[in-house]
Design a protein around this motif. Structure first.
Motif, PDB file in Angstrom:
ATOM      1  N   LEU A   1       0.864  -1.268   0.004  1.00 37.25           N
ATOM      2  CA  LEU A   1      -0.170  -0.089  -0.020  1.00 37.25           C
ATOM      3  C   LEU A   1       0.934   1.356  -0.089  1.00 37.25           C
ATOM      4  O   LEU A   1       0.197   2.405  -0.210  1.00 37.25           O
ATOM      5  N   SER A   2       2.140   1.338   0.114  1.00 38.87           N
ATOM      6  CA  SER A   2       3.053   2.366   0.121  1.00 38.87           C
ATOM      7  C   SER A   2       2.642   3.017  -1.128  1.00 38.87           C
ATOM      8  O   SER A   2       3.186   4.399  -1.323  1.00 38.87           O
ATOM      9  N   SER A   3       2.687   2.506  -2.085  1.00 39.43           N
ATOM     10  CA  SER A   3       2.363   3.084  -3.602  1.00 39.43           C
ATOM     11  C   SER A   3       0.854   3.579  -3.750  1.00 39.43           C
ATOM     12  O   SER A   3       0.640   3.821  -4.812  1.00 39.43           O
ATOM     13  N   TRP A   4       0.134   3.481  -2.815  1.00 36.20           N
ATOM     14  CA  TRP A   4      -1.375   3.688  -3.136  1.00 36.20           C
ATOM     15  C   TRP A   4      -1.538   5.145  -2.263  1.00 36.20           C
ATOM     16  O   TRP A   4      -0.707   5.810  -1.916  1.00 36.20           O
ATOM     17  N   ASP A   5      -2.748   5.560  -2.306  1.00 42.66           N
ATOM     18  CA  ASP A   5      -3.066   7.057  -2.086  1.00 42.66           C
ATOM     19  C   ASP A   5      -4.056   6.884  -0.850  1.00 42.66           C
ATOM     20  O   ASP A   5      -4.981   6.144  -0.717  1.00 42.66           O
ATOM     21  N   TRP A   6      -3.702   7.422   0.304  1.00 41.92           N
ATOM     22  CA  TRP A   6      -4.239   7.252   1.722  1.00 41.92           C
ATOM     23  C   TRP A   6      -5.518   8.720   1.745  1.00 41.92           C
ATOM     24  O   TRP A   6      -4.832   9.876   1.751  1.00 41.92           O
TER      25      TRP A   6
ATOM     26  N   ALA B   1      -0.043  -0.277  10.500  1.00 44.28           N
ATOM     27  CA  ALA B   1       0.727  -1.228   9.623  1.00 44.28           C
ATOM     28  C   ALA B   1       1.447  -2.186  10.409  1.00 44.28           C
ATOM     29  O   ALA B   1       2.097  -3.264  10.251  1.00 44.28           O
ATOM     30  N   GLY B   2       1.888  -1.514  11.729  1.00 49.68           N
ATOM     31  CA  GLY B   2       2.876  -1.853  12.630  1.00 49.68           C
ATOM     32  C   GLY B   2       4.141  -1.359  12.470  1.00 49.68           C
ATOM     33  O   GLY B   2       4.549  -0.691  11.439  1.00 49.68           O
ATOM     34  N   PRO B   3       4.958  -1.402  13.415  1.00 47.92           N
ATOM     35  CA  PRO B   3       5.921  -0.535  13.494  1.00 47.92           C
ATOM     36  C   PRO B   3       7.063  -1.213  12.469  1.00 47.92           C
ATOM     37  O   PRO B   3       8.091  -0.438  12.155  1.00 47.92           O
ATOM     38  N   GLU B   4       7.150  -2.443  12.169  1.00 49.31           N
ATOM     39  CA  GLU B   4       8.114  -2.896  11.129  1.00 49.31           C
ATOM     40  C   GLU B   4       7.910  -2.245   9.972  1.00 49.31           C
ATOM     41  O   GLU B   4       8.949  -2.377   8.912  1.00 49.31           O
ATOM     42  N   VAL B   5       6.601  -1.788   9.527  1.00 46.46           N
ATOM     43  CA  VAL B   5       6.543  -1.373   8.175  1.00 46.46           C
ATOM     44  C   VAL B   5       7.038   0.341   8.118  1.00 46.46           C
ATOM     45  O   VAL B   5       6.582   1.134   8.687  1.00 46.46           O
ATOM     46  N   GLN B   6       7.963   0.536   7.145  1.00 51.69           N
ATOM     47  CA  GLN B   6       9.057   1.842   7.241  1.00 51.69           C
ATOM     48  C   GLN B   6       8.138   2.852   6.218  1.00 51.69           C
ATOM     49  O   GLN B   6       7.786   3.920   6.636  1.00 51.69           O
ATOM     50  N   GLN B   7       7.770   2.354   5.124  1.00 58.17           N
ATOM     51  CA  GLN B   7       7.174   3.351   4.139  1.00 58.17           C
ATOM     52  C   GLN B   7       5.619   3.644   4.276  1.00 58.17           C
ATOM     53  O   GLN B   7       4.886   2.700   4.021  1.00 58.17           O
ATOM     54  N   GLU B   8       5.357   4.704   4.308  1.00 64.56           N
ATOM     55  CA  GLU B   8       3.945   5.364   4.263  1.00 64.56           C
ATOM     56  C   GLU B   8       3.326   5.621   2.864  1.00 64.56           C
ATOM     57  O   GLU B   8       3.912   6.094   2.129  1.00 64.56           O
ATOM     58  N   PRO B   9       2.124   5.270   2.976  1.00 63.42           N
ATOM     59  CA  PRO B   9       1.500   5.774   1.623  1.00 63.42           C
ATOM     60  C   PRO B   9       1.224   7.124   1.478  1.00 63.42           C
ATOM     61  O   PRO B   9       1.499   8.035   2.430  1.00 63.42           O
TER      62      PRO B   9
ATOM     63  N   ASP C   1     -15.293   8.566  -4.693  1.00 61.94           N
ATOM     64  CA  ASP C   1     -14.997   9.152  -5.938  1.00 61.94           C
ATOM     65  C   ASP C   1     -13.581   8.551  -6.547  1.00 61.94           C
ATOM     66  O   ASP C   1     -12.923   8.969  -7.455  1.00 61.94           O
ATOM     67  N   GLY C   2     -12.917   7.769  -5.817  1.00 64.03           N
ATOM     68  CA  GLY C   2     -11.990   6.956  -6.462  1.00 64.03           C
ATOM     69  C   GLY C   2     -10.591   7.759  -5.955  1.00 64.03           C
ATOM     70  O   GLY C   2      -9.591   7.462  -6.804  1.00 64.03           O
ATOM     71  N   LEU C   3     -10.503   8.683  -5.090  1.00 65.46           N
ATOM     72  CA  LEU C   3      -9.389   9.252  -4.670  1.00 65.46           C
ATOM     73  C   LEU C   3      -8.212   8.472  -4.078  1.00 65.46           C
ATOM     74  O   LEU C   3      -6.953   8.719  -4.137  1.00 65.46           O
ATOM     75  N   GLY C   4      -8.650   7.363  -3.081  1.00 70.96           N
ATOM     76  CA  GLY C   4      -7.739   6.591  -2.596  1.00 70.96           C
ATOM     77  C   GLY C   4      -8.497   5.746  -1.649  1.00 70.96           C
ATOM     78  O   GLY C   4      -9.727   5.484  -1.589  1.00 70.96           O
ATOM     79  N   PHE C   5      -7.706   5.230  -0.615  1.00 73.87           N
ATOM     80  CA  PHE C   5      -8.270   4.192   0.212  1.00 73.87           C
ATOM     81  C   PHE C   5      -8.405   4.961   1.530  1.00 73.87           C
ATOM     82  O   PHE C   5      -7.882   5.846   1.997  1.00 73.87           O
ATOM     83  N   MET C   6      -9.014   4.332   2.616  1.00 75.43           N
ATOM     84  CA  MET C   6      -9.512   4.879   3.879  1.00 75.43           C
ATOM     85  C   MET C   6      -9.048   3.878   4.987  1.00 75.43           C
ATOM     86  O   MET C   6      -9.636   2.531   4.636  1.00 75.43           O
ATOM     87  N   VAL C   7      -8.833   4.169   6.204  1.00 72.85           N
ATOM     88  CA  VAL C   7      -8.883   3.421   7.394  1.00 72.85           C
ATOM     89  C   VAL C   7      -9.907   3.820   8.465  1.00 72.85           C
ATOM     90  O   VAL C   7      -9.943   4.889   8.713  1.00 72.85           O
ATOM     91  N   GLU C   8     -10.942   2.934   8.689  1.00 67.60           N
ATOM     92  CA  GLU C   8     -12.115   3.417   9.517  1.00 67.60           C
ATOM     93  C   GLU C   8     -12.329   1.740  10.184  1.00 67.60           C
ATOM     94  O   GLU C   8     -12.016   0.809   9.972  1.00 67.60           O
ATOM     95  N   ALA C   9     -13.308   1.783  11.061  1.00 68.11           N
ATOM     96  CA  ALA C   9     -13.793   0.797  11.752  1.00 68.11           C
ATOM     97  C   ALA C   9     -14.727   0.150  10.667  1.00 68.11           C
ATOM     98  O   ALA C   9     -15.633   0.612   9.796  1.00 68.11           O
ATOM     99  N   HIS C  10     -14.643  -1.398  10.823  1.00 68.70           N
ATOM    100  CA  HIS C  10     -15.004  -2.041   9.575  1.00 68.70           C
ATOM    101  C   HIS C  10     -16.799  -2.230   9.865  1.00 68.70           C
ATOM    102  O   HIS C  10     -17.344  -2.082   8.865  1.00 68.70           O
ATOM    103  N   GLU C  11     -17.201  -2.175  11.215  1.00 72.55           N
ATOM    104  CA  GLU C  11     -18.826  -1.821  11.255  1.00 72.55           C
ATOM    105  C   GLU C  11     -19.378  -0.684  10.547  1.00 72.55           C
ATOM    106  O   GLU C  11     -20.516  -0.663  10.166  1.00 72.55           O
ATOM    107  N   LEU C  12     -18.600   0.334  10.185  1.00 74.64           N
ATOM    108  CA  LEU C  12     -19.083   1.433   9.671  1.00 74.64           C
ATOM    109  C   LEU C  12     -19.345   1.508   8.160  1.00 74.64           C
ATOM    110  O   LEU C  12     -20.220   1.989   7.236  1.00 74.64           O
TER     111      LEU C  12
END
Length: 294
Positions: free
Chosen positions: A187-192, A204-212, A230-241
């Motif tokens: 996901l480092s090459s994706w848009d957040w 991602a965990g502390p072992e993952v160095q490169q951020e999106p 609208d297709g601008l990127g991915f999102m991190v949120e609660a699954h229940e939502l």
């Protein structure tokens, strides 16, 4: 035992007000009677509780410990009486609640509905915001928050009412235009599209160095969702939502087998709220009926 409890209550009043005279006025007794009860308590315990002088009065070490115990005793008695009174009466009034905007799409809404149905004379005044409201002096009775590190001070209590599981999701058009990721590093090459101030290392965990690349930041869940749709990127949120949208195919979950952190959800309220308060009634209700997974 009854004499001990009565003497403890009188001693507590003296210790809190600082003089026998003020305690006598509060309890509608004479100063000599107040002094008699405190002296009797000291005799019963075999230790002095107060340092007395013509200028000031202070607590001994034993007096400080007894005052703490007496205050707990008084609070427990008041809570018990209030709890009985609450069952006898029909709760009414206004309860002000502050919560994060995404909770409008969460199972908590069902708790609001059930509470209102159970207590029709209670007016719920719900304020949704994407910034944490400092509770001190805000006028809010209860806050629903996804963390407790920023509690204003120790005069507030936090009761855990559930957990929400984080997930990564995007519009299908955005996801299908990229190679299917097999690890969080891909996901480092994706848009957040970031709508919650969650550090990437937490996701991602502390072992993952490169951020999106953060393509958009919005302090409003609904607005951020629109950017994702609208297709601008991915999102991190609660699954229940977003679970319903994922099942319907409107959104696609990215790395569904990746175990992401959970968010603990807390109800926060003043520590000195009486047991018969609407705040306690509401928190007790949502704790029993849940609404959030555990």
């Amino acid at each position: 035992m009854i004499d001990h409890l009565r003497n403890m209550a009188i001693f507590q009043c003296v210790a809190e007000l600082g003089t026998f005279r003020k305690a006598a006025e509060r309890l509608n007794l004479s100063p000599s009677v107040i002094s008699h009860h405190v002296s009797k308590l000291e005799d019963q315990l075999g230790t002095p509780l107060l340092y007395r002088s013509t200028r000031r009065m202070s607590l001994t070490e034993a007096g400080e410990k007894l005052l703490e115990a007496a205050q707990k005793m008084s609070m427990a008695a008041a809570d018990g009486l209030s709890a009985v009174q609450r069952r006898a009466d029909r709760p009414s009034g206004t309860l002000k609640i502050t919560a994060a905007t995404p909770t409008a799409h969460s199972p908590l809404v069902e708790n609001y509905t059930r509470f209102s149905a159970a207590y029709p004379d209670v007016h719920l005044d719900i304020h949704l915001t994407d910034s944490n409201v400092p509770l001190e002096g805000s006028g809010f009775d209860v806050a629903i928050r996804g963390r407790v590190q920023d509690l204003d001070d120790s005069s507030y209590k936090a009761r855990k009412i559930g957990q929400l599981q984080l997930c990564i999701f995007a519009a299908r058009t955005y996801a299908d235009a990229r190679p299917r990721p097999t690890s969080i590093e891909d996901l480092s090459s994706w848009d957040w599209v970031r709508a919650r101030p969650i550090p990437w290392a937490r996701v991602a965990g502390p072992e993952v160095q490169q951020e999106p690349r953060i393509v958009m930041t919005a302090d409003n869940y609904t607005l951020a969702r629109k950017f994702v749709e609208d297709g601008l990127g991915f999102m991190v949120e609660a699954h229940e939502l977003v679970a319903q949208d994922i099942r319907a195919g409107r959104l696609v979950q990215i790395l569904p087998d990746k175990a992401l952190p959970e968010i603990d959800i807390y109800a926060i309220y003043p520590a000195n709220s009486p047991k018969d308060s609407l705040a306690h009634l509401f928190v007790d209700h949502i704790t029993v009926h849940r609404g959030f997974p555990r």
